[in-house]
Design an enzyme around this catalytic site. Sequence first.
Site, PDB file in Angstrom:
ATOM      1  N   ASP A   1      33.258  -7.863   1.169  1.00  0.00           N
ATOM      2  CA  ASP A   1      31.903  -7.281   1.185  1.00  0.00           C
ATOM      3  C   ASP A   1      30.746  -8.276   1.031  1.00  0.00           C
ATOM      4  O   ASP A   1      30.818  -9.202   0.228  1.00  0.00           O
ATOM      5  CB  ASP A   1      31.742  -6.293   0.030  1.00  0.00           C
ATOM      6  CG  ASP A   1      32.902  -5.355  -0.126  1.00  0.00           C
ATOM      7  OD1 ASP A   1      33.784  -5.332   0.736  1.00  0.00           O
ATOM      8  OD2 ASP A   1      32.931  -4.641  -1.144  1.00  0.00           O
TER       9      ASP A   1
ATOM     10  N   ARG B   1      32.530   1.508  -9.218  1.00  0.00           N
ATOM     11  CA  ARG B   1      32.164   0.110  -8.917  1.00  0.00           C
ATOM     12  C   ARG B   1      31.056  -0.004  -7.870  1.00  0.00           C
ATOM     13  O   ARG B   1      30.637   0.972  -7.280  1.00  0.00           O
ATOM     14  CB  ARG B   1      33.402  -0.651  -8.435  1.00  0.00           C
ATOM     15  CG  ARG B   1      34.127  -0.020  -7.251  1.00  0.00           C
ATOM     16  CD  ARG B   1      35.320  -0.883  -6.822  1.00  0.00           C
ATOM     17  NE  ARG B   1      36.165  -0.183  -5.865  1.00  0.00           N
ATOM     18  CZ  ARG B   1      37.246   0.537  -6.179  1.00  0.00           C
ATOM     19  NH1 ARG B   1      37.632   0.668  -7.442  1.00  0.00           N
ATOM     20  NH2 ARG B   1      37.931   1.156  -5.239  1.00  0.00           N
ATOM     21  N   ASP B   2      30.642  -1.243  -7.661  1.00  0.00           N
ATOM     22  CA  ASP B   2      29.700  -1.653  -6.606  1.00  0.00           C
ATOM     23  C   ASP B   2      28.257  -1.194  -6.887  1.00  0.00           C
ATOM     24  O   ASP B   2      27.633  -0.504  -6.068  1.00  0.00           O
ATOM     25  CB  ASP B   2      30.154  -1.137  -5.226  1.00  0.00           C
ATOM     26  CG  ASP B   2      31.636  -1.382  -4.967  1.00  0.00           C
ATOM     27  OD1 ASP B   2      32.176  -2.334  -5.540  1.00  0.00           O
ATOM     28  OD2 ASP B   2      32.254  -0.615  -4.203  1.00  0.00           O
TER      29      ASP B   2
HETATM   30  C1  FRU Z   1      35.111  -2.656  -0.774  1.00  0.00           C
HETATM   31  C2  FRU Z   1      35.667  -3.063  -2.135  1.00  0.00           C
HETATM   32  C3  FRU Z   1      34.713  -2.716  -3.251  1.00  0.00           C
HETATM   33  C4  FRU Z   1      35.096  -3.688  -4.328  1.00  0.00           C
HETATM   34  C5  FRU Z   1      35.433  -4.914  -3.534  1.00  0.00           C
HETATM   35  C6  FRU Z   1      36.535  -5.760  -4.106  1.00  0.00           C
HETATM   36  O1  FRU Z   1      35.681  -3.386   0.270  1.00  0.00           O
HETATM   37  O2  FRU Z   1      36.922  -2.469  -2.346  1.00  0.00           O
HETATM   38  O3  FRU Z   1      34.778  -1.373  -3.664  1.00  0.00           O
HETATM   39  O4  FRU Z   1      34.063  -3.928  -5.224  1.00  0.00           O
HETATM   40  O5  FRU Z   1      35.808  -4.474  -2.241  1.00  0.00           O
HETATM   41  O6  FRU Z   1      36.668  -6.950  -3.391  1.00  0.00           O
END
Ligand code: FRU
Length: 483
Positions: free
Chosen positions: A42, A160-161
């Site tokens: 990402d 997350r994120d």
């Molecule tokens: C999306 C993801 C996110 C996570 C990250 C881990 O591709 O799975 O949800 O934060 O990649 O690399």
Amino acid sequence: MSKDQELRRAAFEEVEKHQDLVEADPYRLHYHIMPPVGLLNDPNGWIQWNGTYHLFYQWMPFKTGHGAKFWGHYSSEDLVNWTHEDIALTPSEWFEKNGCYSGSAIEHNGELYAFYTGNVKDEEGNRESYQCLAVSKDGIHFDKKGPVVHLPEGYTAHFRDPKVWKQNGSYFMVVGAQTEDMKGAVALLQSEDLHEWTHVGVLAGGGEGPLGDFGYMFECPDLFELGGEDVLVFSPQGLEADGMKYQNVYQAGYVVGAFDSQNGRYEHRAFYELDHGFDFYAPQTTEDEHGRRVLFGWMSVPDQAEQDHPTVKHQWLHNMTLPRELKLVDGRVYQTPVSELEEMREGSVVEHRLELDHETHEVEGVKGKAVELYLEDINISEGWFALEIGGAARLVYSSEQRIFTMERESYVDGVVEKRQTEVDSLNDVHIFIDTSSVEVFVNGGAHVFTARFYPAPNNESIQFTASDKTTLNLKKWDLRKVF
Ligand code: FRU
């Protein structure tokens, strides 16, 4: 040596060790952001700050698989030429030991505040998730402040994120989530100072509202104003394929609506995919200093035969899309490559009026590994028109079915696979080919198709075919090698 220093040194050694092998790959891209070694996923912390663009990225330096991610870092003055900076974050602390996962950046009092997910797993594989803060004075070196958000009630640890923004004097954070009853959701949090955060509630999804039953997890949410409305971008997991829709392993798309920052509510309409190709996920946007909303996406999809990409043999995997400017047109998000990319054009343009009559045709000077094509004033009398790239990818428009198709030879087994969407009439197509990737913008960016594909390295051909009569105006530029 501290854990952080150890990890930095190990990553640096990995880059050195594999540099020759990585660079010898004919599928290395010429003008897309890639990892120096290992796996990239990402886009993170995407921001223009004091004039400079910063794009951080999920990076696994030690293998071409996923794991305890770093935040790698590229910077740019012009969205074309990029500098690989020092690593921003390593998973060195207890609250992030299994990865500094995705997140965002915001400017605050002259400093750069990065919010990201600290991913923690114990021996039994139980997961913990912390939303963490790291602050930087120079945009390069970060001072970790540790967790600022602990898991609120009502969610599993798939939380997350964080994407953070400022609105009406307050700070907001959207987080990708899974509710305790296993529904994908976007959680909303609010803060007055970026340190203390309050959980407001589920902003979208959670099995409710217009999305209804819509998968078991939403990743990488991003809420922003565009053309007078509020767009929520996210990447849902667990959708069933439905006709031409949701063909990839996981999706990335958006809903449009109105965000009420006073009471933290979001009314929105239906979900649309952002990209109809094979490889697009986890996009992130920022508003730059020109007031443009600019998106980067990851040009892959998790769990989608990732280890079968031929680049794995050269010890690297995946890349970003080109930076794309977003516009809202009649409630739909349009994407166009940012105009700065014109700077990559090299040599003189080839212009050609193409008139096809039941035939396949190549045009003098129209070929190459790294080229931009622009097709306009397209007139298809009946039947279909197709463009084949490097013998390994094909774009087809059927004027009878009104369907635009992208086909490629699968990198898993060589069998031709396709992705499609309805396009009422074909006016123009803007195509960026870069050795093993292609991005296609149809009708001014109303429909986009993105894919990796692997033509024989010496096959630079571009062929045009019409089942009946087709005329169009064609422009072609060679594009300079930036990386
Ligand atoms: C999306 C993801 C996110 C996570 C990250 C881990 O591709 O799975 O949800 O934060 O990649 O690399």
